[in-house]
Design a protein around this motif. Structure first.
Motif, PDB file in Angstrom:
ATOM      1  N   THR A  28       0.785 -11.304 -12.132  1.00  0.00           N
ATOM      2  CA  THR A  28       1.282  -9.941 -12.361  1.00  0.00           C
ATOM      3  C   THR A  28       2.534  -9.677 -11.533  1.00  0.00           C
ATOM      4  N   HIS A  32       6.382  -8.880 -12.873  1.00  0.00           N
ATOM      5  CA  HIS A  32       7.108  -7.655 -12.517  1.00  0.00           C
ATOM      6  C   HIS A  32       8.300  -7.930 -11.580  1.00  0.00           C
ATOM      7  N   CYS A  34       8.591  -9.263  -8.590  1.00  0.00           N
ATOM      8  CA  CYS A  34       8.366  -8.760  -7.230  1.00  0.00           C
ATOM      9  C   CYS A  34       8.713  -9.783  -6.149  1.00  0.00           C
ATOM     10  N   LYS A  83       1.700   5.384  -3.963  1.00  0.00           N
ATOM     11  CA  LYS A  83       2.029   5.449  -5.390  1.00  0.00           C
ATOM     12  C   LYS A  83       2.650   4.127  -5.825  1.00  0.00           C
ATOM     13  N   TYR A  84       2.056   3.503  -6.827  1.00  0.00           N
ATOM     14  CA  TYR A  84       2.576   2.248  -7.372  1.00  0.00           C
ATOM     15  C   TYR A  84       3.272   2.525  -8.696  1.00  0.00           C
ATOM     16  N   CYS A  85       4.283   1.697  -9.020  1.00  0.00           N
ATOM     17  CA  CYS A  85       5.039   1.938 -10.250  1.00  0.00           C
ATOM     18  C   CYS A  85       4.242   1.542 -11.489  1.00  0.00           C
ATOM     19  N   SER A  86       3.142   0.801 -11.302  1.00  0.00           N
ATOM     20  CA  SER A  86       2.280   0.480 -12.447  1.00  0.00           C
ATOM     21  C   SER A  86       0.865   0.204 -11.957  1.00  0.00           C
ATOM     22  N   PRO A  87      -0.135   0.479 -12.808  1.00  0.00           N
ATOM     23  CA  PRO A  87      -1.534   0.190 -12.426  1.00  0.00           C
ATOM     24  C   PRO A  87      -1.755  -1.299 -12.156  1.00  0.00           C
ATOM     25  N   GLN A  88      -0.992  -2.153 -12.847  1.00  0.00           N
ATOM     26  CA  GLN A  88      -1.167  -3.602 -12.662  1.00  0.00           C
ATOM     27  C   GLN A  88      -0.787  -4.031 -11.238  1.00  0.00           C
ATOM     28  N   ILE A  89       0.286  -3.434 -10.695  1.00  0.00           N
ATOM     29  CA  ILE A  89       0.693  -3.776  -9.324  1.00  0.00           C
ATOM     30  C   ILE A  89      -0.345  -3.252  -8.327  1.00  0.00           C
ATOM     31  N   HIS A  90      -0.911  -2.068  -8.608  1.00  0.00           N
ATOM     32  CA  HIS A  90      -2.000  -1.547  -7.776  1.00  0.00           C
ATOM     33  C   HIS A  90      -3.146  -2.558  -7.749  1.00  0.00           C
TER      34      HIS A  90
END
Length: 342
Positions: A28, A32, A34, A83-90
């Motif tokens: 993931t 993204h 990262c 706060k994450y930019c997407s649920p997947q990164i969370h």
């Protein structure tokens, strides 16, 4: 005996659910974009690292290596509204804190197990000594028990164990060796291509354990070589290399790393030894969990340094002009050092 503080664990020892979470998290983060190459300074020259990295850990923690300070992307932490930019990164960050907790428990168990072995060996030795010579003086008996306590009590109590294994961040690494135009050769033992050269890990709490989880994206086309004439380590497989620091007489180790294997560098191994990473053929992720020394790497600390420097500033009550209270060399030098640090 030279490498007794390196502990290696095969992937089968790790729960399958954890493997799946963590490996999905790696992919993931790569999807993204990262992972970034770091600009580091070595012997006064700036280089981009061949390995791409991201630092994930406790909010506000930092890690410094080769004159580059990285700031954590925080993993989900109670009491913080992250706060994450997407649920997947969370989910990826959550998987890494799960891995962090698992490796912490494994490190504590391993250190406690080694301590018990040391204690048993000392007791066995004492019993044998008594059988061989019952006439041992009280003074000598006292020295035996004193030696025992120096090995087993002060450093391995629960507080010290927790301090040396409570990882506050992980430095994630990613590299696809087939995308690299050039990799340095290991210079001392002929171990082949290096993804990361010989080094000690920096910026760690003294005698803290380092835990490394490895995930190489192996497939059917990149397997272990079966060639009989192959000497040394299999170049298709990633390895961790280890050697005694400043010693090329003692043979080095090259340990193969497969999907989901992990290893622990216990106690002072990171200081007494150097390690390197030997590239295989497939892309590889690793999660390197550390107890980083953040005492000089937080916002609070930097604010404190700023306040210290500003104590040498005064305001004229009439003109409101600013001036320095002291021009003593030591005071000016301290302020300039703080300026550079900030």
């Amino acid at each position: 005996t030279k490498y007794s503080k390196l502990i290696f664990r095969k992937s089968e020892t790790v729960p399958e659910e954890l493997h799946q979470m963590v490996q999905k998290g790696f992919l993931t983060l790569r999807e993204h974009d990262c992972f970034f190459q770091d600009l580091v300074r070595i012997k006064g020259k700036d280089f981009l690292t061949p390995v791409s990295r991201i630092l994930i850990g406790n909010p506000g923690c930092t890690y410094k290596y080769l004159n580059t300070r990285l700031f954590t992307v925080p993993w989900p932490t109670e009491g913080y509204d992250i706060k994450y930019c997407s649920p997947q990164i969370h989910d990826a960050c959550k998987a890494l804190i799960r891995l962090n907790d698992y490796l912490h428990v494994e490190a504590v168990k391993t250190l406690q197990g080694q301590n018990l072995c040391e204690t048993k060996e000392m007791k066995d030795t004492t019993v044998i000594d008594r059988e061989q010579s019952f006439a041992t003086s009280r003074m000598e008996q006292g020295s035996v028990s004193k030696d025992q306590s120096s090995v087993c009590v002060p450093e391995d109590d629960s507080i010290s164990l927790k301090k040396r294994t409570s990882y506050n961040l992980t430095l994630l690494n990613y590299m696809d060796p087939l995308q690299m135009l050039y990799l340095k050769q290991e210079p001392y033992f002929g171990m082949g291509n290096m993804a990361v050269s010989w080094h000690h890990d920096e910026n760690l709490v003294e005698r803290s354990t380092v835990a490394v989880y490895s995930y190489s994206c192996e497939d059917s086309s990149v397997g272990e070589s079966n060639e009989q004439e192959l000497k040394g380590r299999d170049p298709a497989v990633w390895h961790v290399g280890l050697k005694v620091a400043w010693d090329i007489e003692t043979p080095g180790l090259a340990i193969p790393l497969h999907q989901g294997d992990f290893y622990l560098m216990l106690d002072d191994l990171n200081m007494t030894h150097q390690h390197c990473v030997l590239a295989g053929l497939s892309p590889r992720f690793s999660s390197t969990h550390r107890v980083a020394d953040c005492s000089r790497g937080t916002l609070e600390y930097i604010f404190g340094q700023c306040e210290l420097a500003l104590q040498n500033l005064q305001t004229d009550s009439d003109s409101m002009a600013l001036s320095l209270k002291s021009l003593e060399a030591a005071v000016v030098k301290q302020v300039e050092e703080i300026h550079n640090e900030v």
